[in-house]
Motif scaffolding. Structure first.
Motif, PDB file in Angstrom:
ATOM      1  N   ARG A  88       5.549   2.999   0.794  1.00  0.00           N
ATOM      2  CA  ARG A  88       4.597   2.703  -0.266  1.00  0.00           C
ATOM      3  C   ARG A  88       3.816   1.433   0.040  1.00  0.00           C
ATOM      4  O   ARG A  88       4.278   0.567   0.798  1.00  0.00           O
ATOM      5  CB  ARG A  88       5.339   2.523  -1.589  1.00  0.00           C
ATOM      6  CG  ARG A  88       6.035   3.757  -2.079  1.00  0.00           C
ATOM      7  CD  ARG A  88       6.626   3.549  -3.451  1.00  0.00           C
ATOM      8  NE  ARG A  88       5.589   3.340  -4.470  1.00  0.00           N
ATOM      9  CZ  ARG A  88       5.825   3.312  -5.774  1.00  0.00           C
ATOM     10  NH1 ARG A  88       7.067   3.452  -6.228  1.00  0.00           N
ATOM     11  NH2 ARG A  88       4.844   3.138  -6.635  1.00  0.00           N
ATOM     12  N   ALA A  90       2.516  -2.321  -0.429  1.00  0.00           N
ATOM     13  CA  ALA A  90       3.253  -3.501  -0.889  1.00  0.00           C
ATOM     14  C   ALA A  90       2.284  -4.508  -1.486  1.00  0.00           C
ATOM     15  O   ALA A  90       2.246  -5.672  -1.092  1.00  0.00           O
ATOM     16  CB  ALA A  90       4.040  -4.117   0.253  1.00  0.00           C
ATOM     17  N   ASN A  91       1.468  -4.058  -2.432  1.00  0.00           N
ATOM     18  CA  ASN A  91       0.524  -4.960  -3.083  1.00  0.00           C
ATOM     19  C   ASN A  91       1.268  -5.892  -4.037  1.00  0.00           C
ATOM     20  O   ASN A  91       2.297  -5.546  -4.595  1.00  0.00           O
ATOM     21  CB  ASN A  91      -0.510  -4.153  -3.876  1.00  0.00           C
ATOM     22  CG  ASN A  91      -1.342  -3.265  -2.980  1.00  0.00           C
ATOM     23  OD1 ASN A  91      -1.691  -3.645  -1.871  1.00  0.00           O
ATOM     24  ND2 ASN A  91      -1.646  -2.064  -3.436  1.00  0.00           N
ATOM     25  N   SER A 153       1.897   0.436  -5.430  1.00  0.00           N
ATOM     26  CA  SER A 153       3.152  -0.231  -5.091  1.00  0.00           C
ATOM     27  C   SER A 153       4.091  -0.189  -6.284  1.00  0.00           C
ATOM     28  O   SER A 153       3.667   0.005  -7.424  1.00  0.00           O
ATOM     29  CB  SER A 153       2.896  -1.687  -4.678  1.00  0.00           C
ATOM     30  OG  SER A 153       2.263  -2.392  -5.726  1.00  0.00           O
ATOM     31  N   GLY A 157       7.420  -4.130  -5.283  1.00  0.00           N
ATOM     32  CA  GLY A 157       6.645  -4.140  -4.051  1.00  0.00           C
ATOM     33  C   GLY A 157       7.483  -3.852  -2.824  1.00  0.00           C
ATOM     34  O   GLY A 157       6.974  -3.855  -1.705  1.00  0.00           O
TER      35      GLY A 157
END
Length: 222
Positions: A88, A90-91, A153, A157
């Motif tokens: 996914r 990772a913001n 995210s 995160g």
């Protein structure tokens, strides 16, 4: 006066004994018992749910990892290494400005609202990247096929898992990049898909690190 002092000393002594007893029970005995039980019954989880490969710890099953290429000159954001399954986004993670010797993992969300222009831009860009990166000759990913977790995210995160649906979107690209057949890569996903916890909690999922460890072993066998 002497009687009052005697009572004070007696009370102080009783309080000190109680403090020492509580310190011994709650600060020494209880932690040792809990640690012993955890090590005996839940050894893997108590030690961080480590994942090993060829006798070496490569990460934790609880923490997602990124699979990126080295930064090119002038680049601020690295490109994904498309040989591997991608997790996914990772913001929202902060940057490590305290300990610059090691790249510490920082947990955090974006805190962007559902109608945030920045969030909408991130989702659009991520969806376009998933379509572009996973479309190969003979197989084209449609925007409607891209699941939500591929473009957003998690709250931390650091989500280590993806859905089987997102993993299957990546099959043709991973197969092509590693010289494998589509069937071989599909079997990898099937072998590493976990069902709902206790049969009804959560959703089926695939741990990306475990999947990539198995992928590396499969490629090494060629």
């Amino acid at each position: 006066m002497n009687h009052s002092v005697t009572n004070t000393v007696r009370l102080f002594g009783a309080g000190l004994r109680a403090l020492l007893m509580l310190t011994l029970v709650t600060g020494v005995i209880y932690p040792l018992v809990v640690t012993g039980v955890a090590q005996g019954l839940f050894h893997d989880k108590a030690n961080g749910s480590e994942i090993t490969a060829h006798g070496k710890v490569v990460g934790s099953s609880l923490i997602g990892q990124s699979y990126h290429l080295p930064l090119k000159k002038g680049q601020e954001t690295p490109d994904p290494d498309l040989r591997w399954f991608q997790g996914r986004p990772a913001n929202g993670l902060g940057s490590n400005s305290v300990n610059t010797r090691y790249k510490l993992l920082l947990s955090g969300a974006t805190n962007l609202s559902a109608d945030s222009k920045d969030l909408l831009r991130q989702v659009r860009d991520a969806r376009a990247a998933v379509v572009r990166d996973n479309s190969v000759p003979g197989y084209t990913v449609k925007p409607s096929q891209v699941p939500a977790e591929a473009v957003t995210s998690s709250g931390s995160g650091l989500d280590p898992d993806i859905s089987p649906r997102y993993a299957k979107i990546q099959v043709h690209r991973v197969a092509e990049r590693n010289g494998l057949s589509v069937g071989q890569v599909e079997r990898l996903i099937e072998d590493h898909t976990e069902g709902r916890t206790i049969g009804f909690i959560g959703e089926p999922r695939v741990n990306v690190l475990e999947l990539n460890v198995a992928l590396r072993d499969l490629v090494a066998q060629r």
